[in-house]
Design a protein around this motif. Structure first.
Motif, PDB file in Angstrom:
ATOM      1  N   GLN A  56     -38.649  56.060 -31.975  1.00  0.00           N
ATOM      2  CA  GLN A  56     -39.047  57.123 -32.888  1.00  0.00           C
ATOM      3  C   GLN A  56     -40.269  57.829 -32.355  1.00  0.00           C
ATOM      4  OE1 GLN A  56     -39.431  56.060 -37.042  1.00  0.00           O
ATOM      5  NE2 GLN A  56     -39.050  58.188 -37.613  1.00  0.00           N
ATOM      6  N   ALA A  57     -40.138  59.120 -32.200  1.00  0.00           N
ATOM      7  CA  ALA A  57     -41.247  59.960 -31.762  1.00  0.00           C
ATOM      8  C   ALA A  57     -41.857  60.638 -32.985  1.00  0.00           C
ATOM      9  CB  ALA A  57     -40.759  61.003 -30.767  1.00  0.00           C
ATOM     10  N   PRO A  58     -43.123  61.018 -32.910  1.00  0.00           N
ATOM     11  CA  PRO A  58     -43.782  61.672 -34.049  1.00  0.00           C
ATOM     12  C   PRO A  58     -43.022  62.914 -34.492  1.00  0.00           C
ATOM     13  CG  PRO A  58     -45.396  61.038 -32.410  1.00  0.00           C
ATOM     14  CD  PRO A  58     -44.048  60.809 -31.781  1.00  0.00           C
ATOM     15  N   GLY A  59     -42.738  62.982 -35.783  1.00  0.00           N
ATOM     16  CA  GLY A  59     -42.070  64.149 -36.332  1.00  0.00           C
ATOM     17  C   GLY A  59     -40.585  64.223 -36.066  1.00  0.00           C
ATOM     18  N   LYS A  60     -40.030  63.185 -35.464  1.00  0.00           N
ATOM     19  CA  LYS A  60     -38.595  63.191 -35.146  1.00  0.00           C
ATOM     20  C   LYS A  60     -37.900  62.021 -35.815  1.00  0.00           C
ATOM     21  CE  LYS A  60     -39.003  65.509 -30.681  1.00  0.00           C
ATOM     22  NZ  LYS A  60     -38.634  65.459 -29.240  1.00  0.00           N
ATOM     23  N   GLU A  61     -36.584  62.149 -35.957  1.00  0.00           N
ATOM     24  CA  GLU A  61     -35.812  61.057 -36.537  1.00  0.00           C
ATOM     25  C   GLU A  61     -35.678  59.909 -35.538  1.00  0.00           C
ATOM     26  OE1 GLU A  61     -32.916  63.621 -39.536  1.00  0.00           O
ATOM     27  OE2 GLU A  61     -32.058  62.394 -37.938  1.00  0.00           O
ATOM     28  N   ARG A  62     -35.486  58.728 -36.103  1.00  0.00           N
ATOM     29  CA  ARG A  62     -35.291  57.564 -35.253  1.00  0.00           C
ATOM     30  C   ARG A  62     -33.972  57.690 -34.501  1.00  0.00           C
ATOM     31  NH1 ARG A  62     -36.853  51.944 -37.845  1.00  0.00           N
ATOM     32  NH2 ARG A  62     -38.822  53.058 -37.779  1.00  0.00           N
ATOM     33  N   GLU A  63     -33.963  57.293 -33.237  1.00  0.00           N
ATOM     34  CA  GLU A  63     -32.770  57.346 -32.404  1.00  0.00           C
ATOM     35  C   GLU A  63     -32.348  55.935 -31.986  1.00  0.00           C
ATOM     36  OE1 GLU A  63     -32.771  61.354 -29.833  1.00  0.00           O
ATOM     37  OE2 GLU A  63     -34.381  59.961 -29.260  1.00  0.00           O
ATOM     38  N   PHE A  64     -31.058  55.747 -31.931  1.00  0.00           N
ATOM     39  CA  PHE A  64     -30.481  54.480 -31.465  1.00  0.00           C
ATOM     40  C   PHE A  64     -30.284  54.627 -29.973  1.00  0.00           C
ATOM     41  CE2 PHE A  64     -28.776  50.487 -31.857  1.00  0.00           C
ATOM     42  CZ  PHE A  64     -27.415  50.362 -31.692  1.00  0.00           C
ATOM     43  N   VAL A  65     -31.079  53.959 -29.180  1.00  0.00           N
ATOM     44  CA  VAL A  65     -31.149  54.211 -27.753  1.00  0.00           C
ATOM     45  C   VAL A  65     -30.111  53.411 -26.965  1.00  0.00           C
ATOM     46  CG1 VAL A  65     -32.625  54.072 -25.714  1.00  0.00           C
ATOM     47  CG2 VAL A  65     -33.596  54.743 -27.922  1.00  0.00           C
ATOM     48  N   ALA A  66     -30.015  52.125 -27.232  1.00  0.00           N
ATOM     49  CA  ALA A  66     -29.117  51.267 -26.459  1.00  0.00           C
ATOM     50  C   ALA A  66     -28.841  49.997 -27.235  1.00  0.00           C
ATOM     51  CB  ALA A  66     -29.725  50.931 -25.107  1.00  0.00           C
ATOM     52  N   ALA A  67     -27.706  49.384 -26.933  1.00  0.00           N
ATOM     53  CA  ALA A  67     -27.357  48.111 -27.560  1.00  0.00           C
ATOM     54  C   ALA A  67     -26.493  47.308 -26.609  1.00  0.00           C
ATOM     55  CB  ALA A  67     -26.632  48.334 -28.882  1.00  0.00           C
TER      56      ALA A  67
ATOM     57  N   ALA B   3     -28.614  42.714 -34.718  1.00  0.00           N
ATOM     58  CA  ALA B   3     -27.559  42.754 -35.728  1.00  0.00           C
ATOM     59  C   ALA B   3     -26.834  41.418 -35.731  1.00  0.00           C
ATOM     60  CB  ALA B   3     -26.579  43.882 -35.418  1.00  0.00           C
ATOM     61  N   LEU B   4     -26.526  40.909 -36.921  1.00  0.00           N
ATOM     62  CA  LEU B   4     -25.842  39.615 -37.031  1.00  0.00           C
ATOM     63  C   LEU B   4     -24.339  39.781 -36.832  1.00  0.00           C
ATOM     64  CD1 LEU B   4     -27.815  37.914 -39.921  1.00  0.00           C
ATOM     65  CD2 LEU B   4     -28.126  37.697 -37.449  1.00  0.00           C
ATOM     66  N   ALA B   5     -23.977  40.157 -35.630  1.00  0.00           N
ATOM     67  CA  ALA B   5     -22.579  40.334 -35.256  1.00  0.00           C
ATOM     68  C   ALA B   5     -22.493  40.229 -33.745  1.00  0.00           C
ATOM     69  CB  ALA B   5     -22.066  41.697 -35.712  1.00  0.00           C
ATOM     70  N   PRO B   6     -21.389  39.724 -33.223  1.00  0.00           N
ATOM     71  CA  PRO B   6     -21.271  39.624 -31.762  1.00  0.00           C
ATOM     72  C   PRO B   6     -21.378  40.980 -31.076  1.00  0.00           C
ATOM     73  CG  PRO B   6     -19.627  38.259 -32.837  1.00  0.00           C
ATOM     74  CD  PRO B   6     -20.244  39.091 -33.915  1.00  0.00           C
ATOM     75  N   TRP B   7     -20.930  42.033 -31.791  1.00  0.00           N
ATOM     76  CA  TRP B   7     -21.053  43.375 -31.239  1.00  0.00           C
ATOM     77  C   TRP B   7     -21.078  44.403 -32.365  1.00  0.00           C
ATOM     78  CZ3 TRP B   7     -23.053  46.532 -28.310  1.00  0.00           C
ATOM     79  CH2 TRP B   7     -22.566  47.817 -28.092  1.00  0.00           C
ATOM     80  N   SER B   8     -21.990  45.321 -32.233  1.00  0.00           N
ATOM     81  CA  SER B   8     -22.033  46.473 -33.120  1.00  0.00           C
ATOM     82  C   SER B   8     -22.729  47.618 -32.422  1.00  0.00           C
ATOM     83  CB  SER B   8     -22.785  46.138 -34.421  1.00  0.00           C
ATOM     84  OG  SER B   8     -22.951  47.312 -35.194  1.00  0.00           O
ATOM     85  N   ALA B   9     -22.157  48.794 -32.550  1.00  0.00           N
ATOM     86  CA  ALA B   9     -22.774  50.012 -32.025  1.00  0.00           C
ATOM     87  C   ALA B   9     -23.259  50.899 -33.167  1.00  0.00           C
ATOM     88  CB  ALA B   9     -21.780  50.787 -31.157  1.00  0.00           C
ATOM     89  N   SER B  10     -23.307  50.327 -34.369  1.00  0.00           N
ATOM     90  CA  SER B  10     -23.784  51.071 -35.527  1.00  0.00           C
ATOM     91  C   SER B  10     -25.228  50.722 -35.811  1.00  0.00           C
ATOM     92  CB  SER B  10     -22.946  50.740 -36.762  1.00  0.00           C
ATOM     93  OG  SER B  10     -23.536  51.315 -37.911  1.00  0.00           O
ATOM     94  N   PRO B  11     -26.128  51.702 -35.745  1.00  0.00           N
ATOM     95  CA  PRO B  11     -27.541  51.388 -35.986  1.00  0.00           C
ATOM     96  C   PRO B  11     -27.789  50.797 -37.372  1.00  0.00           C
ATOM     97  CG  PRO B  11     -27.175  53.764 -35.954  1.00  0.00           C
ATOM     98  CD  PRO B  11     -25.925  53.123 -35.465  1.00  0.00           C
ATOM     99  N   ASP B  12     -26.929  51.084 -38.320  1.00  0.00           N
ATOM    100  CA  ASP B  12     -27.128  50.551 -39.670  1.00  0.00           C
ATOM    101  C   ASP B  12     -27.015  49.034 -39.714  1.00  0.00           C
ATOM    102  OD1 ASP B  12     -25.412  53.337 -41.283  1.00  0.00           O
ATOM    103  OD2 ASP B  12     -27.488  53.099 -40.618  1.00  0.00           O
ATOM    104  N   ASP B  13     -26.338  48.446 -38.730  1.00  0.00           N
ATOM    105  CA  ASP B  13     -26.171  46.984 -38.698  1.00  0.00           C
ATOM    106  C   ASP B  13     -27.397  46.277 -38.142  1.00  0.00           C
ATOM    107  OD1 ASP B  13     -22.650  47.173 -37.785  1.00  0.00           O
ATOM    108  OD2 ASP B  13     -23.620  47.136 -39.757  1.00  0.00           O
ATOM    109  N   TYR B  14     -28.282  47.033 -37.505  1.00  0.00           N
ATOM    110  CA  TYR B  14     -29.436  46.408 -36.846  1.00  0.00           C
ATOM    111  C   TYR B  14     -30.582  46.293 -37.838  1.00  0.00           C
ATOM    112  CZ  TYR B  14     -26.926  46.521 -32.512  1.00  0.00           C
ATOM    113  OH  TYR B  14     -25.996  46.281 -31.539  1.00  0.00           O
ATOM    114  N   GLU B  15     -30.438  45.313 -38.712  1.00  0.00           N
ATOM    115  CA  GLU B  15     -31.379  45.184 -39.817  1.00  0.00           C
ATOM    116  C   GLU B  15     -32.674  44.489 -39.437  1.00  0.00           C
ATOM    117  OE1 GLU B  15     -28.361  41.954 -41.568  1.00  0.00           O
ATOM    118  OE2 GLU B  15     -30.138  42.233 -42.812  1.00  0.00           O
ATOM    119  N   TYR B  16     -32.675  43.760 -38.359  1.00  0.00           N
ATOM    120  CA  TYR B  16     -33.887  43.069 -37.920  1.00  0.00           C
ATOM    121  C   TYR B  16     -34.596  43.943 -36.891  1.00  0.00           C
ATOM    122  CZ  TYR B  16     -31.969  39.028 -40.261  1.00  0.00           C
ATOM    123  OH  TYR B  16     -31.457  38.188 -41.202  1.00  0.00           O
ATOM    124  N   ARG B  17     -35.896  44.171 -37.098  1.00  0.00           N
ATOM    125  CA  ARG B  17     -36.652  45.065 -36.216  1.00  0.00           C
ATOM    126  C   ARG B  17     -37.960  44.412 -35.801  1.00  0.00           C
ATOM    127  NH1 ARG B  17     -34.774  50.308 -37.996  1.00  0.00           N
ATOM    128  NH2 ARG B  17     -32.518  50.007 -38.291  1.00  0.00           N
ATOM    129  N   GLY B  18     -38.395  44.715 -34.588  1.00  0.00           N
ATOM    130  CA  GLY B  18     -39.700  44.280 -34.141  1.00  0.00           C
ATOM    131  C   GLY B  18     -40.776  45.257 -34.587  1.00  0.00           C
TER     132      GLY B  18
END
Length: 124
Positions: free
Chosen positions: A40-51, A100-115
């Motif tokens: 996330q950059a200032p003033g911009k929406e969060r982006e899903f970069v890689a998984a 994300a608590l799944a073997p594979w997901s490309a949906s950012p909504d599944d990535y509920e745990y964040r650093g």
């Protein structure tokens, strides 16, 4: 308690490289999980970069980083990496490790745990 800890951020000039690391710990991460990076950059929406999937066989990249960024993981160390090459000023952002608590997901909504995030600054 689940925890993700990032490291490796910093400041570089355009065209340079950085490698981010993220180590997962806690009972939750004893199961198979997908892991990834958001930014996330200032003033911009969060982006899903890689998984990357638990097996490492599936990967996702944001179009703007394809060919420049590489995600990898070492399950023995519960650690993922993001190698960032040919960095551009538009890559400047706080980068967050996520799981994300799944073997594979490309949906950012599944990535509920964040650093907590690590700052990457690219100067022109």
């Amino acid at each position: 308690q689940a925890q993700l800890v990032e490291s490796g951020g910093g400041s570089v000039q355009a065209g340079g490289s950085l490698r981010l690391s993220c180590t997962a710990s806690g009972r939750t991460f004893g199961s198979t999980v997908s892991m990834g990076w958001l930014r996330q950059a200032p003033g911009k929406e969060r982006e899903f970069v890689a998984a990357i999937s638990y097996s490492g066989g599936n990967k996702y990249y944001l179009d703007s980083v394809k060919g420049r960024f590489t995600i990898s993981r070492d399950n023995n160390k519960n650690t993922i990496y993001l190698q960032m090459n040919t960095l551009k000023p538009e890559d400047t952002a706080v980068y967050y490790c996520a799981a994300a608590l799944a073997p594979w997901s490309a949906s950012p909504d599944d990535y509920e745990y964040r650093g907590q995030g690590t700052q990457v600054t690219v100067s022109s």
